[in-house]
Design a protein around this motif. Structure first.
Motif, mmCIF file in Angstrom:
data_model
loop_
_atom_site.group_PDB
_atom_site.id
_atom_site.type_symbol
_atom_site.label_atom_id
_atom_site.label_comp_id
_atom_site.label_asym_id
_atom_site.label_seq_id
_atom_site.Cartn_x
_atom_site.Cartn_y
_atom_site.Cartn_z
ATOM 1 N N TRP A 42 8.375 -6.219 24.178
ATOM 2 C CA TRP A 42 7.223 -5.780 23.391
ATOM 3 C C TRP A 42 7.432 -4.370 22.841
ATOM 4 O O TRP A 42 7.174 -4.114 21.670
ATOM 5 N N GLN A 43 7.883 -3.439 23.660
ATOM 6 C CA GLN A 43 8.022 -2.041 23.234
ATOM 7 C C GLN A 43 9.001 -1.906 22.075
ATOM 8 O O GLN A 43 8.727 -1.171 21.116
ATOM 9 N N ASP A 44 10.127 -2.580 22.145
ATOM 10 C CA ASP A 44 11.103 -2.503 21.053
ATOM 11 C C ASP A 44 10.562 -3.157 19.785
ATOM 12 O O ASP A 44 10.702 -2.618 18.687
ATOM 13 N N ALA A 45 9.936 -4.322 19.943
ATOM 14 C CA ALA A 45 9.377 -5.011 18.777
ATOM 15 C C ALA A 45 8.299 -4.163 18.119
ATOM 16 O O ALA A 45 8.271 -4.008 16.892
ATOM 17 N N TRP A 46 7.399 -3.575 18.932
ATOM 18 C CA TRP A 46 6.329 -2.767 18.364
ATOM 19 C C TRP A 46 6.886 -1.510 17.698
ATOM 20 O O TRP A 46 6.397 -1.091 16.651
ATOM 21 N N HIS A 47 7.908 -0.914 18.286
ATOM 22 C CA HIS A 47 8.540 0.262 17.667
ATOM 23 C C HIS A 47 9.050 -0.093 16.266
ATOM 24 O O HIS A 47 8.843 0.665 15.314
ATOM 25 N N ILE A 48 9.700 -1.234 16.149
ATOM 26 C CA ILE A 48 10.220 -1.667 14.851
ATOM 27 C C ILE A 48 9.077 -1.886 13.863
ATOM 28 O O ILE A 48 9.094 -1.361 12.747
ATOM 29 N N VAL A 49 8.073 -2.648 14.268
ATOM 30 C CA VAL A 49 6.957 -2.963 13.369
ATOM 31 C C VAL A 49 6.195 -1.700 12.996
ATOM 32 O O VAL A 49 5.893 -1.466 11.817
ATOM 33 N N HIS A 50 5.889 -0.887 13.986
ATOM 34 C CA HIS A 50 5.099 0.330 13.751
ATOM 35 C C HIS A 50 5.804 1.299 12.806
ATOM 36 O O HIS A 50 5.162 1.995 12.019
ATOM 37 N N ASN A 51 7.120 1.332 12.873
ATOM 38 C CA ASN A 51 7.877 2.266 12.047
ATOM 39 C C ASN A 51 8.426 1.661 10.759
ATOM 40 O O ASN A 51 9.017 2.371 9.958
ATOM 41 N N THR A 52 8.230 0.374 10.573
ATOM 42 C CA THR A 52 8.697 -0.304 9.364
ATOM 43 C C THR A 52 7.551 -0.595 8.401
ATOM 44 O O THR A 52 7.715 -0.527 7.193
ATOM 45 N N CYS A 53 6.386 -0.911 8.946
ATOM 46 C CA CYS A 53 5.256 -1.351 8.126
ATOM 47 C C CYS A 53 4.245 -0.228 7.922
ATOM 48 O O CYS A 53 3.973 0.549 8.834
ATOM 49 N N ALA A 54 3.698 -0.180 6.717
ATOM 50 C CA ALA A 54 2.617 0.752 6.387
ATOM 51 C C ALA A 54 1.517 -0.039 5.699
ATOM 52 O O ALA A 54 1.786 -1.028 5.013
ATOM 53 N N TYR A 55 0.286 0.383 5.895
ATOM 54 C CA TYR A 55 -0.862 -0.351 5.361
ATOM 55 C C TYR A 55 -1.716 0.584 4.516
ATOM 56 O O TYR A 55 -2.011 1.704 4.925
ATOM 57 N N THR A 56 -2.093 0.118 3.350
ATOM 58 C CA THR A 56 -2.994 0.862 2.467
ATOM 59 C C THR A 56 -4.119 -0.071 2.045
ATOM 60 O O THR A 56 -3.878 -1.202 1.666
ATOM 61 N N ASN A 57 -5.330 0.435 2.130
ATOM 62 C CA ASN A 57 -6.485 -0.332 1.676
ATOM 63 C C ASN A 57 -7.265 0.539 0.702
ATOM 64 O O ASN A 57 -7.770 1.590 1.076
ATOM 65 N N HIS A 58 -7.348 0.101 -0.534
ATOM 66 C CA HIS A 58 -8.050 0.859 -1.564
ATOM 67 C C HIS A 58 -9.463 0.359 -1.787
ATOM 68 O O HIS A 58 -10.235 0.978 -2.500
ATOM 69 N N THR A 59 -9.780 -0.778 -1.195
ATOM 70 C CA THR A 59 -11.065 -1.399 -1.436
ATOM 71 C C THR A 59 -11.943 -1.262 -0.207
ATOM 72 O O THR A 59 -11.556 -1.670 0.882
ATOM 73 N N VAL A 60 -13.127 -0.703 -0.391
ATOM 74 C CA VAL A 60 -14.045 -0.555 0.732
ATOM 75 C C VAL A 60 -15.227 -1.522 0.633
ATOM 76 O O VAL A 60 -16.036 -1.598 1.542
ATOM 77 N N MET A 61 -15.301 -2.264 -0.448
ATOM 78 C CA MET A 61 -16.390 -3.216 -0.597
ATOM 79 C C MET A 61 -16.168 -4.394 0.352
ATOM 80 O O MET A 61 -15.090 -4.995 0.355
ATOM 81 N N PRO A 62 -17.171 -4.732 1.153
ATOM 82 C CA PRO A 62 -17.001 -5.815 2.128
ATOM 83 C C PRO A 62 -16.576 -7.134 1.490
ATOM 84 O O PRO A 62 -15.786 -7.877 2.085
ATOM 85 N N GLU A 63 -17.065 -7.431 0.311
ATOM 86 C CA GLU A 63 -16.726 -8.712 -0.315
ATOM 87 C C GLU A 63 -15.261 -8.791 -0.733
ATOM 88 O O GLU A 63 -14.748 -9.878 -0.993
ATOM 89 N N ALA A 64 -14.574 -7.660 -0.784
ATOM 90 C CA ALA A 64 -13.161 -7.653 -1.161
ATOM 91 C C ALA A 64 -12.238 -7.759 0.059
ATOM 92 O O ALA A 64 -11.047 -7.961 -0.097
ATOM 93 N N LEU A 65 -12.788 -7.613 1.238
ATOM 94 C CA LEU A 65 -11.986 -7.659 2.453
ATOM 95 C C LEU A 65 -11.943 -9.084 2.985
ATOM 96 O O LEU A 65 -12.961 -9.758 3.089
ATOM 97 N N GLU A 66 -10.757 -9.530 3.320
ATOM 98 C CA GLU A 66 -10.603 -10.884 3.840
ATOM 99 C C GLU A 66 -11.119 -10.959 5.266
ATOM 100 O O GLU A 66 -10.861 -10.082 6.084
ATOM 101 N N ILE A 67 -11.828 -12.023 5.542
ATOM 102 C CA ILE A 67 -12.310 -12.299 6.891
ATOM 103 C C ILE A 67 -11.961 -13.746 7.206
ATOM 104 O O ILE A 67 -12.319 -14.647 6.452
ATOM 105 N N TRP A 68 -11.256 -13.932 8.299
ATOM 106 C CA TRP A 68 -10.902 -15.279 8.734
ATOM 107 C C TRP A 68 -11.728 -15.606 9.973
ATOM 108 O O TRP A 68 -11.744 -14.819 10.931
ATOM 109 N N PRO A 69 -12.389 -16.749 9.993
ATOM 110 C CA PRO A 69 -13.130 -17.139 11.197
ATOM 111 C C PRO A 69 -12.190 -17.258 12.392
ATOM 112 O O PRO A 69 -11.106 -17.849 12.287
#
Length: 101
Positions: A42-69
């Motif tokens: 887990w620690q090695d996998a999370w290190h890779i993911v945490h340091n490889t992926c970045a997330y940006t969200n420009h939309t704050v409107m609730p209707e634009a955010l995906e929600i999966w049941p």
């Protein structure tokens, strides 16, 4: 696999930018691949993911955010959901460690 596993160097070679909520499932999917297919801990996998992926969200409107049941995710992607729960658990543990009380 050994700590010298070539994927440990992935963050030095690749950047994955996730924009908005649509590609967010890439985080647990990459964790799943690293854990289940590459047999990383887990620690090695999370290190890779945490340091490889970045997330940006420009939309704050609730209707634009995906929600999966939750029942849908549980039915279609049960392994991903377990990984999401573990990411959340690890995150909350880190918050409690950094900011007790």
């Amino acid at each position: 696999k050994s700590p010298s596993h070539g994927l440990l160097d992935l963050p030095n070679k690749v950047a994955i930018q996730l924009n908005e909520t649509h590609p967010a499932i890439a985080i647990p999917e990459l964790m799943r691949l690293l854990l289940d297919d590459e047999n990383l801990c887990w620690q090695d996998a999370w290190h890779i993911v945490h340091n490889t992926c970045a997330y940006t969200n420009h939309t704050v409107m609730p209707e634009a955010l995906e929600i999966w049941p939750l029942p849908l995710v549980e039915q279609i992607l049960p392994r991903h959901l377990r990984i999401i729960y573990e990411i959340n658990h690890q995150f909350l543990s880190e918050v409690r460690r950094r900011w007790p009380g």
